[in-house]
Design an enzyme around this catalytic site. Structure first.
Site: not given
Ligand SMILES: [Zn+2]
Length: 426
Positions: A64, A306
């Site tokens: 984030l 991810d």
């Molecule tokens: Zn990673």
């Protein structure tokens, strides 16, 4: 507080083995019940006819960027991207500035999320101070402040002795250790998977074994320490085999795969297009199918995106210079449907499990099910509705996605957090 009644959807809750058309009643922020023909005076009605109604999806691996890199993403914008992707909970990795390696930073993220995020945020603390791989971070106090796991994601813990101590410490605090498995000596500053395509494009290669040797090491350490150990973004066939073997031996080992490692191989990397640059890199076709088979067999437990926002100014540099990582939150459901469900590998219920109760169990958070009394988080998605991803309309602050313009069949339709609709498709 108002009630929300979600009517006539196909309610899939793998944790309670429910899969049938039903209604879901949410009240005072929690699930009140699932059943046929529920009614509630004064409740807001959501007609979910033709949609799947699932426990709120959890993405256990996102970035984030706040604090420190707010030009790429903030807790607020990242949470909006999560909601637009059908996620009700996200777990941000600690590679912020400062690194989330102590309770002050963990509390900052938790507090900020409480006021600015529209989904739940469960932070992941660092394994080592500054994620430098040397001294252990304040694991116990981070857990007390709300961290649900520890990881130095973005960087691997290169020193095996440090990893051993981290696992021992994590075991006593009953918190899972998540490793970004990559031997940096083998990766040797590579840019993409080492193979025919890296030679063709003239890019430095990252061999599959750079992941494998660290997974092997960690599994031995997990066996020795008894820690709960989780492999982040698993991408190579040997790693999947080793995790399956460790599970067969009864180790408390789990793994996640990203949507992009299911959708693309190194041969798909387009010249000069840094939206195909990520770590681990897109692997060979045989690795892609091994990851898919791992999801079918249960060797891989969860899907995590991810989500790694980078601003255009950084991603528009030469391939060799730009940072690793792509957006993931808004396209995850579409990709999982396309490459797993529509491809005939798994059914919708298994897909829901990968995004709900599986990550919730790994992180030991009471989410991922629609059992009465749990938080009223619900993900509504379509299995067949066609839509096209337009990255310029993304809720994220960044635009780095190789799926821009991709046509999907099925995707998120509405996201409900604590009994309130926080996002609805156009
Ligand atoms: Zn990673």
């Amino acid at each position: 507080m108002a009630a929300l009644l979600i009517k006539n959807g196909r309610v899939i809750d793998p944790a309670s083995k429910h899969d049938a058309v039903a209604d879901v009643l949410l009240e005072d922020g929690v699930v009140r019940g699932v059943g046929a023909n529920l009614s509630k005076a004064g409740a807001e009605i959501f007609d979910a006819t033709g949609l799947v109604v699932a426990p709120g999806f959890m993405d256990m691996h996102v970035h984030l960027r706040e604090p420190g890199f707010e030009h790429a993403e903030t807790i607020e914008t990242g949470s909006r991207a999560a909601a637009a992707g059908g996620f009700t909970s996200v777990c941000p990795m600690p590679n912020t500035l400062p690194v989330n390696d102590n309770a002050t930073v963990t509390s900052y993220i938790v507090d900020k999320a409480r006021t600015e995020a529209i989904v739940n945020v469960f932070p992941i603390g660092a394994i080592t101070k500054g994620s430098l791989g040397e001294e252990l971070a304040s694991i116990g106090s981070m857990k007390a402040a709300g961290a649900v796991a520890i990881s130095d994601d973005g960087r691997p813990v290169m020193n095996a002795r440090v990893m051993r101590r981290a696992m021992e410490c994590a075991r006593s605090f009953e918190i899972p250790v998540i490793n970004h498995c990559e031997d940096l000596h083998l990766s040797a500053d590579g840019d993409m998977h080492e193979g025919l395509q890296s030679v063709r494009l003239g890019l430095r290669g990252i061999p599959g074994c750079s992941e494998d040797v660290m997974v092997a090491r960690d599994l031995l350490l997990a066996a020795m320490t008894g820690a709960r150990y989780h492999v982040a973004h698993i991408s190579s066939r040997h790693s999947v085999e080793m995790v399956a073997a460790a599970k067969a031996r009864g180790l408390a080992v789990t793994a996640e795969a990203t949507p992009h490692h299911l959708a693309m191989a190194d041969a798909d990397v387009r010249p000069y297009d840094s939206n195909y640059k990520m770590k681990p890199p897109l692997r060979a076709r045989c690795d892609v199918s091994a990851v898919a088979r791992g999801i079918v067999s249960g060797a891989i437990d969860a899907i995590a995106t991810d989500h790694a926002p980078h601003p255009g100014s950084e991603k528009m540099q030469e391939f060799e210079k730009c940072p690793f990582g792509i957006l993931g939150l808004e396209t995850a459901i579409g990709i999982a449907l396309e490459y797993l469900v529509h491809a005939g590998l798994i059914d919708v219920a298994r897909m829901v499990e990968l995004f709900t109760i599986a990550p919730a169990r790994i992180l030991n958070v009471s989410r991922g099910t629609l059992e009465a009394g749990v938080a009223g988080d619900v993900t509504l998605f379509s299995v067949g509705r066609e839509w096209t991803y337009d990255v310029n309309k993304s809720a994220s602050k960044s635009r780095n996605s190789p799926f821009d313009g991709h046509k999907f069949r099925g995707g998120p339709v509405a996201t409900v957090v604590a009994g309130r609709v926080v996002w609805r498709a156009g």
